[in-house]
Design an enzyme around this catalytic site. Structure first.
Site, PDB file in Angstrom:
ATOM      1  N   ARG A  81       0.836  -1.193   0.000  1.00 25.69           N
ATOM      2  CA  ARG A  81       0.000   0.000   0.000  1.00 25.69           C
ATOM      3  C   ARG A  81       0.879   1.255   0.000  1.00 25.69           C
ATOM      4  O   ARG A  81       2.093   1.182   0.214  1.00 25.69           O
ATOM      5  CB  ARG A  81      -0.914   0.004   1.230  1.00 25.69           C
ATOM      6  CG  ARG A  81      -2.017  -1.035   1.187  1.00 25.69           C
ATOM      7  CD  ARG A  81      -2.782  -1.108   2.506  1.00 25.69           C
ATOM      8  NE  ARG A  81      -1.965  -1.670   3.575  1.00 25.69           N
ATOM      9  CZ  ARG A  81      -2.389  -1.857   4.827  1.00 25.69           C
ATOM     10  NH1 ARG A  81      -3.614  -1.491   5.159  1.00 25.69           N
ATOM     11  NH2 ARG A  81      -1.594  -2.386   5.741  1.00 25.69           N
ATOM     12  N   LYS A 125       1.508   2.065   7.272  1.00 26.52           N
ATOM     13  CA  LYS A 125       1.853   1.275   8.454  1.00 26.52           C
ATOM     14  C   LYS A 125       2.739   2.057   9.413  1.00 26.52           C
ATOM     15  O   LYS A 125       3.318   3.086   9.075  1.00 26.52           O
ATOM     16  CB  LYS A 125       2.568  -0.015   8.035  1.00 26.52           C
ATOM     17  CG  LYS A 125       1.634  -1.025   7.376  1.00 26.52           C
ATOM     18  CD  LYS A 125       0.427  -1.373   8.234  1.00 26.52           C
ATOM     19  CE  LYS A 125       0.789  -2.123   9.504  1.00 26.52           C
ATOM     20  NZ  LYS A 125      -0.423  -2.374  10.349  1.00 26.52           N
ATOM     21  N   TYR A 157      -1.171   4.687  10.534  1.00 19.96           N
ATOM     22  CA  TYR A 157      -1.530   3.724  11.573  1.00 19.96           C
ATOM     23  C   TYR A 157      -0.335   3.551  12.494  1.00 19.96           C
ATOM     24  O   TYR A 157       0.816   3.453  12.028  1.00 19.96           O
ATOM     25  CB  TYR A 157      -1.888   2.366  10.966  1.00 19.96           C
ATOM     26  CG  TYR A 157      -3.218   2.324  10.251  1.00 19.96           C
ATOM     27  CD1 TYR A 157      -4.411   2.532  10.938  1.00 19.96           C
ATOM     28  CD2 TYR A 157      -3.283   2.048   8.892  1.00 19.96           C
ATOM     29  CE1 TYR A 157      -5.636   2.493  10.286  1.00 19.96           C
ATOM     30  CE2 TYR A 157      -4.507   2.004   8.225  1.00 19.96           C
ATOM     31  CZ  TYR A 157      -5.675   2.223   8.930  1.00 19.96           C
ATOM     32  OH  TYR A 157      -6.876   2.184   8.277  1.00 19.96           O
ATOM     33  N   HIS A 201      -0.846   1.800  16.166  1.00 20.78           N
ATOM     34  CA  HIS A 201      -1.079   0.613  17.012  1.00 20.78           C
ATOM     35  C   HIS A 201      -0.005   0.511  18.090  1.00 20.78           C
ATOM     36  O   HIS A 201       0.767  -0.454  18.158  1.00 20.78           O
ATOM     37  CB  HIS A 201      -1.111  -0.652  16.149  1.00 20.78           C
ATOM     38  CG  HIS A 201      -2.191  -0.665  15.120  1.00 20.78           C
ATOM     39  ND1 HIS A 201      -3.529  -0.759  15.442  1.00 20.78           N
ATOM     40  CD2 HIS A 201      -2.142  -0.582  13.764  1.00 20.78           C
ATOM     41  CE1 HIS A 201      -4.254  -0.744  14.336  1.00 20.78           C
ATOM     42  NE2 HIS A 201      -3.439  -0.624  13.307  1.00 20.78           N
ATOM     43  N   GLU A 231      -6.004   4.911  13.611  1.00 18.74           N
ATOM     44  CA  GLU A 231      -6.923   3.974  14.265  1.00 18.74           C
ATOM     45  C   GLU A 231      -7.639   4.547  15.474  1.00 18.74           C
ATOM     46  O   GLU A 231      -8.574   3.912  15.995  1.00 18.74           O
ATOM     47  CB  GLU A 231      -6.197   2.683  14.664  1.00 18.74           C
ATOM     48  CG  GLU A 231      -5.227   2.799  15.832  1.00 18.74           C
ATOM     49  CD  GLU A 231      -3.833   3.241  15.433  1.00 18.74           C
ATOM     50  OE1 GLU A 231      -2.942   3.216  16.307  1.00 18.74           O
ATOM     51  OE2 GLU A 231      -3.618   3.599  14.253  1.00 18.74           O
ATOM     52  N   ASP A 269      -2.690  -6.597  15.294  1.00 23.26           N
ATOM     53  CA  ASP A 269      -2.104  -5.253  15.339  1.00 23.26           C
ATOM     54  C   ASP A 269      -2.148  -4.664  16.743  1.00 23.26           C
ATOM     55  O   ASP A 269      -1.310  -3.830  17.100  1.00 23.26           O
ATOM     56  CB  ASP A 269      -2.847  -4.312  14.382  1.00 23.26           C
ATOM     57  CG  ASP A 269      -2.301  -4.384  12.965  1.00 23.26           C
ATOM     58  OD1 ASP A 269      -1.085  -4.528  12.813  1.00 23.26           O
ATOM     59  OD2 ASP A 269      -3.097  -4.288  12.015  1.00 23.26           O
TER      60      ASP A 269
END
Length: 373
Positions: free
Chosen positions: A15, A75, A94, A96, A118, A270
């Protein structure tokens, strides 16, 4: 603002944070956009596509991180990327953080402004920047589980939909939110015997009304989880505690009651995973086996369908990226309390309460801290 889009470096992550169409929008609003060469290859977007949209193509991540005022990724930054962050630079991606103390420590030390997709909320209490990837991951979980059930992949050799005269496979889904709902749609569509567990009576009612006789619903408690897990051919972990570590719903003792060759797919990996035996895996080496049970715990599942995932993600992240670029991050967060919920790290401090609690950091009230700064 100078906005940078580096190439993702996590294993088999295809991605990209910005599509050419997103670049064109940022460029049209007067912002300078820097894209690392080859960043869009995984979604079929070449450097020329980005140039045509108004981007400048730079040769490597060092140049992107050095110049960009805001870095837009997919990510969580890997160690080499975290080392390139600087104080005051905005990181929008993101994160996490709850199960990742090393990343959190590095981000705190960097002094960067770290806004996590998130934990951004909406007016209805949802997580709109997580939702499209949850939809993808929920649907992929059934695909991945079905493949892992094949004998050559270590599974029981069960076809989820069965055939005339042979019972379908049993699928247990832990959690009836976005991931669980999408997983159930796919599993029901294949003809599997599906049971969804959730603790919310409202969620159970909604799921029951939608699926009617096509799927069973049960209240999520230890006894029901243990019973359903023991009977299942495929168990999908689809629980979420926003910003916090996922609860461990399936213990090692429960694992021992499962059928040999059964499969678990932990979509919550995650956030640390909801199975006691889970550990993150990659698309290059997606599974491992414990007590005869195949574990699929890939931490970036949607990366395998990079084009679909990237465009779905950009649909929801671009308005926020534009807002930050237009107003600056302080004004953008002050104007949008839902975006402000995405702030996880600022000025060497953890600002999201769930992350702070999970990792033992002091809980900082960001709004008061901004006012005092």
């Amino acid at each position: 603002m100078i906005v940078g889009g580096p190439k993702e470096v996590k294993t088999h992550e295809y991605r990209v944070g910005l599509t050419p169409e997103s670049v064109a929008e940022l460029h049209a609003h007067g912002h300078r956009v820097l894209i690392e060469t080859g960043a869009g290859a995984g979604i079929g977007a070449g450097d020329d596509d980005y140039r045509a949209a108004g981007a400048e193509i730079l040769p490597g991540p060092e140049a992107i991180f050095a110049e960009a005022e805001m870095v837009v990724k997919v990510k969580e930054p890997q160690p080499a990327e975290r080392a390139m962050l600087r104080p005051g630079q905005v990181l929008f991606t993101y994160l996490h953080l709850a199960p990742d103390p090393d990343q959190t420590s590095d981000l705190v030390k960097s002094g960067a402004v770290c806004i996590a997709y998130e934990t951004v909320t909406d007016a209805h209490g949802g997580l709109p920047l997580l939702k499209p990837m949850s939809q993808v991951a929920g649907r992929m979980a059934v695909h991945a589980g079905a493949a892992a059930l094949e004998k050559e992949h270590g599974g029981r050799g069960v076809l989820l939909g069965g055939v005339p005269g042979v019972a379908p496979g049993k699928v247990t889904i832990l959690g009836g939110g976005t991931v669980g709902f999408n997983a159930a749609q796919m599993a029901v569509g294949l003809g599997a015997d599906v049971t969804i567990l959730d603790r919310s009576p409202e969620a159970l009612e909604r799921l029951g009304m939608y699926f009617e006789a096509s799927a069973k619903t049960r209240f999520s408690n230890r006894a029901n989880i243990a019973e359903c897990v023991a009977e299942a051919d495929l168990v999908i972990g689809a629980v979420l505690a926003p910003g916090a570590a996922a609860p461990k719903l399936v213990t090692r003792a429960m694992l021992k009651t499962m059928k040999r060759g059964a499969v678990i797919v932990d979509v919550a990996i995650d956030q640390g995973g909801c199975f006691e035996t889970s550990k993150p895996t990659t698309h290059a080496d997606p599974t491992f086996t414990i007590d005869g049970v195949v574990h699929y715990c890939v931490a970036n599942m949607p990366g395998a369908v990079a084009r679909t995932s990237t465009y779905a993600l950009n649909n929801v992240t671009l308005p926020h990226a534009l807002g930050i670029a237009e107003k600056g991050w302080r004004a953008a967060l002050a104007a949008n309390p839902h975006l402000a919920q995405g702030l996880n790290v600022w000025n060497g401090q953890v600002t999201h309460p769930a992350v702070a609690e999970a990792l033992g950091y002091p809980a900082i009230d960001a709004a008061k801290a901004f006012a005092a700064a």
